[in-house]
Structures are given as structure tokens and as C-alpha cells.
Design a protein around this motif. Structure first.
Motif, PDB file in Angstrom:
ATOM      1  N   ALA A 116      38.116  36.294  43.302  1.00 19.95           N
ATOM      2  CA  ALA A 116      37.944  37.684  42.868  1.00 19.95           C
ATOM      3  C   ALA A 116      36.549  38.197  43.218  1.00 19.95           C
ATOM      4  O   ALA A 116      36.389  39.337  43.676  1.00 19.95           O
ATOM      5  CB  ALA A 116      38.192  37.794  41.366  1.00 19.95           C
ATOM      6  N   CYS A 117      35.533  37.357  43.018  1.00 18.24           N
ATOM      7  CA  CYS A 117      34.159  37.767  43.348  1.00 18.24           C
ATOM      8  C   CYS A 117      34.002  38.010  44.847  1.00 18.24           C
ATOM      9  O   CYS A 117      33.334  38.963  45.266  1.00 18.24           O
ATOM     10  CB  CYS A 117      33.168  36.704  42.875  1.00 18.24           C
ATOM     11  SG  CYS A 117      32.958  36.628  41.083  1.00 18.24           S
ATOM     12  N   LEU A 118      34.616  37.149  45.655  1.00 21.65           N
ATOM     13  CA  LEU A 118      34.576  37.343  47.106  1.00 21.65           C
ATOM     14  C   LEU A 118      35.254  38.656  47.490  1.00 21.65           C
ATOM     15  O   LEU A 118      34.749  39.412  48.327  1.00 21.65           O
ATOM     16  CB  LEU A 118      35.266  36.179  47.814  1.00 21.65           C
ATOM     17  CG  LEU A 118      34.488  34.871  47.935  1.00 21.65           C
ATOM     18  CD1 LEU A 118      35.394  33.762  48.469  1.00 21.65           C
ATOM     19  CD2 LEU A 118      33.279  35.042  48.847  1.00 21.65           C
ATOM     20  N   ALA A 119      36.405  38.912  46.873  1.00 28.53           N
ATOM     21  CA  ALA A 119      37.146  40.138  47.187  1.00 28.53           C
ATOM     22  C   ALA A 119      36.317  41.376  46.869  1.00 28.53           C
ATOM     23  O   ALA A 119      36.232  42.312  47.675  1.00 28.53           O
ATOM     24  CB  ALA A 119      38.464  40.162  46.409  1.00 28.53           C
ATOM     25  N   GLY A 121      33.024  41.515  46.505  1.00 25.09           N
ATOM     26  CA  GLY A 121      31.831  41.548  47.349  1.00 25.09           C
ATOM     27  C   GLY A 121      32.132  42.112  48.723  1.00 25.09           C
ATOM     28  O   GLY A 121      31.383  42.941  49.252  1.00 25.09           O
ATOM     29  N   LEU A 122      33.251  41.687  49.309  1.00 22.18           N
ATOM     30  CA  LEU A 122      33.642  42.192  50.621  1.00 22.18           C
ATOM     31  C   LEU A 122      34.042  43.662  50.539  1.00 22.18           C
ATOM     32  O   LEU A 122      33.745  44.454  51.435  1.00 22.18           O
ATOM     33  CB  LEU A 122      34.794  41.353  51.175  1.00 22.18           C
ATOM     34  CG  LEU A 122      34.426  39.919  51.568  1.00 22.18           C
ATOM     35  CD1 LEU A 122      35.674  39.089  51.814  1.00 22.18           C
ATOM     36  CD2 LEU A 122      33.531  39.915  52.802  1.00 22.18           C
ATOM     37  N   ARG A 123      34.721  44.029  49.448  1.00 26.96           N
ATOM     38  CA  ARG A 123      35.080  45.433  49.259  1.00 26.96           C
ATOM     39  C   ARG A 123      33.833  46.307  49.166  1.00 26.96           C
ATOM     40  O   ARG A 123      33.745  47.384  49.765  1.00 26.96           O
ATOM     41  CB  ARG A 123      35.929  45.558  47.990  1.00 26.96           C
ATOM     42  CG  ARG A 123      36.644  46.894  47.762  1.00 26.96           C
ATOM     43  CD  ARG A 123      35.875  47.969  47.002  1.00 26.96           C
ATOM     44  NE  ARG A 123      34.874  47.541  46.071  1.00 26.96           N
ATOM     45  CZ  ARG A 123      34.959  47.669  44.760  1.00 26.96           C
ATOM     46  NH1 ARG A 123      36.042  48.179  44.228  1.00 26.96           N
ATOM     47  NH2 ARG A 123      33.952  47.302  43.990  1.00 26.96           N
ATOM     48  N   ASN A 124      32.842  45.816  48.434  1.00 29.40           N
ATOM     49  CA  ASN A 124      31.592  46.569  48.287  1.00 29.40           C
ATOM     50  C   ASN A 124      30.838  46.697  49.604  1.00 29.40           C
ATOM     51  O   ASN A 124      30.046  47.624  49.787  1.00 29.40           O
ATOM     52  CB  ASN A 124      30.694  45.906  47.242  1.00 29.40           C
ATOM     53  CG  ASN A 124      31.253  46.018  45.837  1.00 29.40           C
ATOM     54  OD1 ASN A 124      32.112  46.857  45.568  1.00 29.40           O
ATOM     55  ND2 ASN A 124      30.781  45.167  44.933  1.00 29.40           N
ATOM     56  N   VAL A 129      40.320  44.850  51.843  1.00 27.55           N
ATOM     57  CA  VAL A 129      40.549  43.500  51.328  1.00 27.55           C
ATOM     58  C   VAL A 129      41.911  43.377  50.657  1.00 27.55           C
ATOM     59  O   VAL A 129      42.346  44.266  49.927  1.00 27.55           O
ATOM     60  CB  VAL A 129      39.445  43.125  50.310  1.00 27.55           C
ATOM     61  CG1 VAL A 129      39.678  41.717  49.759  1.00 27.55           C
ATOM     62  CG2 VAL A 129      38.070  43.214  50.957  1.00 27.55           C
ATOM     63  N   GLY A 130      42.567  42.252  50.918  1.00 32.71           N
ATOM     64  CA  GLY A 130      43.777  41.877  50.200  1.00 32.71           C
ATOM     65  C   GLY A 130      43.510  40.578  49.458  1.00 32.71           C
ATOM     66  O   GLY A 130      42.842  39.683  49.980  1.00 32.71           O
ATOM     67  N   LEU A 131      44.004  40.465  48.233  1.00 31.53           N
ATOM     68  CA  LEU A 131      43.787  39.271  47.414  1.00 31.53           C
ATOM     69  C   LEU A 131      45.143  38.738  46.964  1.00 31.53           C
ATOM     70  O   LEU A 131      45.860  39.402  46.215  1.00 31.53           O
ATOM     71  CB  LEU A 131      42.919  39.617  46.203  1.00 31.53           C
ATOM     72  CG  LEU A 131      42.661  38.505  45.181  1.00 31.53           C
ATOM     73  CD1 LEU A 131      41.967  37.308  45.830  1.00 31.53           C
ATOM     74  CD2 LEU A 131      41.825  39.039  44.019  1.00 31.53           C
ATOM     75  N   MET A 132      45.504  37.537  47.437  1.00 31.38           N
ATOM     76  CA  MET A 132      46.766  36.928  47.053  1.00 31.38           C
ATOM     77  C   MET A 132      46.510  35.739  46.148  1.00 31.38           C
ATOM     78  O   MET A 132      45.787  34.811  46.512  1.00 31.38           O
ATOM     79  CB  MET A 132      47.558  36.467  48.274  1.00 31.38           C
ATOM     80  CG  MET A 132      48.991  36.093  47.912  1.00 31.38           C
ATOM     81  SD  MET A 132      49.870  35.217  49.210  1.00 31.38           S
ATOM     82  CE  MET A 132      49.291  33.548  48.939  1.00 31.38           C
ATOM     83  N   ASP A 133      47.095  35.784  44.954  1.00 36.86           N
ATOM     84  CA  ASP A 133      46.985  34.695  43.986  1.00 36.86           C
ATOM     85  C   ASP A 133      48.112  33.706  44.273  1.00 36.86           C
ATOM     86  O   ASP A 133      49.272  33.960  43.966  1.00 36.86           O
ATOM     87  CB  ASP A 133      47.113  35.279  42.576  1.00 36.86           C
ATOM     88  CG  ASP A 133      46.866  34.246  41.485  1.00 36.86           C
ATOM     89  OD1 ASP A 133      46.661  33.065  41.829  1.00 36.86           O
ATOM     90  OD2 ASP A 133      46.886  34.626  40.306  1.00 36.86           O
ATOM     91  N   ALA A 134      47.775  32.569  44.876  1.00 37.01           N
ATOM     92  CA  ALA A 134      48.788  31.583  45.258  1.00 37.01           C
ATOM     93  C   ALA A 134      49.054  30.564  44.157  1.00 37.01           C
ATOM     94  O   ALA A 134      49.805  29.606  44.370  1.00 37.01           O
ATOM     95  CB  ALA A 134      48.355  30.859  46.537  1.00 37.01           C
ATOM     96  N   ASP A 135      48.455  30.754  42.990  1.00 37.19           N
ATOM     97  CA  ASP A 135      48.693  29.852  41.863  1.00 37.19           C
ATOM     98  C   ASP A 135      49.969  30.302  41.157  1.00 37.19           C
ATOM     99  O   ASP A 135      49.965  31.241  40.366  1.00 37.19           O
ATOM    100  CB  ASP A 135      47.504  29.893  40.899  1.00 37.19           C
ATOM    101  CG  ASP A 135      47.581  28.802  39.843  1.00 37.19           C
ATOM    102  OD1 ASP A 135      48.694  28.287  39.601  1.00 37.19           O
ATOM    103  OD2 ASP A 135      46.536  28.470  39.249  1.00 37.19           O
ATOM    104  N   VAL A 136      51.068  29.637  41.457  1.00 32.69           N
ATOM    105  CA  VAL A 136      52.365  30.037  40.918  1.00 32.69           C
ATOM    106  C   VAL A 136      52.508  29.642  39.447  1.00 32.69           C
ATOM    107  O   VAL A 136      53.103  30.365  38.648  1.00 32.69           O
ATOM    108  CB  VAL A 136      53.503  29.415  41.752  1.00 32.69           C
ATOM    109  CG1 VAL A 136      54.860  29.698  41.119  1.00 32.69           C
ATOM    110  CG2 VAL A 136      53.460  29.961  43.174  1.00 32.69           C
TER     111      VAL A 136
END
Length: 205
Positions: A116-119, A121-124, A129-136
Motif C-alpha cells: 500500500a505504501c509503494l502504491a 508513493g508511486l501515485r504521489n 497505479v494498480g494494486l492487487m491483493d493476492a492474499d486470498v
């Protein structure tokens, strides 16, 4: 040794782009080579992702040219922004310039927080940015971002939830709170593949 374009390109063959690790000559990042008498001016294109390293790469470029071009050559290096379009990645079909995977073999170590922090930071920094939560089994991105809405389906494709101009997809959007996911093997792999393949991510950086 003549001072001409082929000689300069040969001298730069080992200069690698800090983002891709590929030769700047092969990726056509040498935008211009101007030779005026004993002076060689090279315009080098680097992507914005590697902006913190621009000066370091410029110095390395200057060093290579000074060492490999004829003695007495007046070497000058300019660095400009190099635009790299988003490309279709692998067989999944996501169109993006870069993919950053955050993973660990242990739970509860901060993978989602870092992602989330990377997302953000890159957005800023101006990236799409796309963020996919792969933790099912224990998706926490919806909680971290404060998102509870569900993705919609348009013409057979999932529309990611938008949060602060970040496109987000997570199993947490599809499973009711407190309900466990008991998928294993092919079903689990299929869900992650569907998130990548069947989600309308758009063109991402």
C-alpha cells in the motif's frame, strides 16, 4: 579510430539502463549523437522511475565515452526524460510498464502495508497505479485503504475499485466479512489469474 556515430554507439553498448538493466543502445535510449569536430555530445534518455540515479548514470556515460573514444575528445552528456509506453505483460494480458511483487513466506510481516505504501508513493510521484491483493485467505488491503465497496462487472470484466486514484482489486471485496475462503490448488490459482486477466486495469505505469 574515427569519431563517428557507430564508434560512439559501440562505446555505449555496455551502459545499462538502471530500471531495465538493458543496454541503452538496444532500447533506443540514445536520443541523439552530435559530433562537431573533436566534440561529441550525447543525449541520453532515462525514465522517470530512475530519476534519482540520473546523475550517476550521466557520470558513468561520460566515463565510458572518455575512456573509449579517441584521445582528446570533448565529451558532453545530456540526460532527458525517456518515454516508455505500457506493454502487454506475459500471457495474462495486464498492460503496464512495471510490476512490483511484494511477498513473503510468513504471514503478518507487513506485506500489505508495504504494498500500500509503494502504491501511494508511486501515485504521489505521478504514476498510474494498480494494486492487487493476492492474499486470498486473509486480505487486508480493503481494511488498510478503508474501502468496503464491491467491484462492478461491465461487459464481462471486473472494474477495480478506485481509491485515491489507485485501482484496487482484492478478495476482500468479494467475500463477506468474517467468512473464510477454503479454496486450494487450482481454484486458488484460478482466482488470482482472474484478478489479473479479467479485471479492467487499463494502462498502468
Amino acid at each position: 579510430m574515427p569519431l563517428d556515430r557507430p564508434t560512439v554507439e559501440a562505446a555505449l553498448a555496455d551502459l545499462l539502463d538502471p530500471e531495465t538493466g538493458r543496454s541503452v543502445v538496444k532500447t533506443e535510449q540514445v536520443h541523439d549523437i552530435d559530433i562537431q569536430g573533436p566534440r561529441a555530445t550525447v543525449t541520453l534518455g532515462l525514465t522517470t522511475w530512475s530519476a534519482p540515479l540520473w546523475e550517476e548514470v550521466r557520470e558513468e556515460c561520460h566515463r565510458l565515452l572518455t575512456n573509449r573514444l579517441p584521445s582528446g575528445t570533448d565529451v558532453r552528456v545530456r540526460v532527458v526524460e525517456h518515454f516508455r509506453p505500457a506493454e502487454r505483460i506475459g500471457q495474462i494480458g495486464v498492460t503496464a510498464k512495471s510490476v512490483i511483487a511484494v511477498g513473503s513466506g510468513k504471514g503478518g510481516v507487513g506485506k500489505s502495508t508495504i504494498a500500500a505504501c509503494l502504491a501511494y508513493g508511486l501515485r504521489n510521484a505521478g504514476s498510474k497505479v494498480g494494486l492487487m491483493d493476492a492474499d486470498v485467505y486473509g486480505p487486508s488491503i480493503p481494511h488498510l485503504l478503508g474501502v468496503a465497496e464491491r467491484p462492478t462487472l461491465v461487459e464481462g470484466r471486473l472494474q477495480p475499485v478506485s481509491r485515491d486514484n489507485i485501482r484496487v482489486m482484492s478478495m476482500g471485496f468479494l467475500v463477506p466479512p468474517g467468512e473464510a475462503v477454503v479454496w486450494r490448488g487450482p481454484m486458488l490459482h484460478g482466482a488470482i489469474t482472474q484478478f489479473l486477466r479479467d479485471t479492467e486495469w487499463g494502462d498502468l505505469d
